[in-house]
Write an enzyme that holds these catalytic residues in place. Sequence first.
Site, PDB file in Angstrom:
ATOM      1  N   SER A 129       5.888 -12.119 -10.095  1.00 34.88           N
ATOM      2  CA  SER A 129       6.504 -11.453 -10.836  1.00 34.88           C
ATOM      3  C   SER A 129       7.902 -12.011 -11.145  1.00 34.88           C
ATOM      4  O   SER A 129       8.440 -12.254 -10.072  1.00 34.88           O
ATOM      5  CB  SER A 129       6.686 -10.108 -10.794  1.00 34.88           C
ATOM      6  N   TYR A 142       7.958  -2.870  -4.992  1.00 34.77           N
ATOM      7  CA  TYR A 142       7.091  -4.070  -5.932  1.00 34.77           C
ATOM      8  C   TYR A 142       7.829  -5.434  -5.754  1.00 34.77           C
ATOM      9  O   TYR A 142       7.288  -6.249  -5.538  1.00 34.77           O
ATOM     10  CB  TYR A 142       7.224  -3.643  -7.333  1.00 34.77           C
TER      11      TYR A 142
END
Length: 281
Positions: A129, A142
């Site tokens: 990501s 995350y």
Amino acid sequence: MTGATVGIGVATVLRLAGAGFDVIGTARSQQKEDGLVAAVGARGRSLRTVVVDGAVFLCRGDGRGRPGGGVWALVNNAGVPQAGSIEDVSDEQARHLLEVNLLGAMRICRLALPQMRQRGGGRIVNVSSGLGRVPWPLGGWYSASKHALSALTHCLRVEMAHAGVRVSFVEPGAFATAMLDRAVDDLVAADRGGAVGYDRSRALFGAVNAHVPGPEPVARTIEKALTSPRPRARYTVGFDARLLVPLHAVSPLWLSDWVKHTVSGLPRKAPARAGVVKEWA
């Protein structure tokens, strides 16, 4: 492909199946498996699925129609967001996130590599990501998991080059998937009542999810990483990621912090309180 039934996963499965790949996809329930098989079948293609429970993924190809047999390519896409402040995310929640986003991905890499080595080559694509390089408040765990996944993928690429295994990772920016919806749910569950920044972050995640495109550009990029004669080590996908990642790399920390405070609604200073004497360490 792990995480095959929603968002980036289902878009990639449909694209690869349409391109003639013999796809094996993982699902977390029979209902999701049935939906994925029906979606692929509607396009005149077949799909083998494995229903899994928990964060350990293992797909073994039987090599039908593949010289040498065994798994040729692996796409690690399974992931969870676990949004919330560092203070509010429990050890159990953090461990679950790391198990799915990081340890599970590396575990299936280890399981697939002997087959790739036996075949004389293969491809691995790990879906990271843009937040792995641009950490965002209330999403620290995350970002940490994706940053670690990128680092391990870099090392794996160097370690497996001699075996003919090409390893890449894909860094998507914001795309309309269920991931942001789950992040909003995480914030609702973690909110202890009036927690600072939560309301603004929920509104931000919802607004982003409503205005960004679907995950098809990521699926195209994954296909490119699997089919290119010379795949790149890193693919950054999405205008926001291509803009913010290099800007974050060259910006001083004070500027990065200011932007994040401003956008997230988190105050930069504690409110002044009467009668409080400043203590000097």
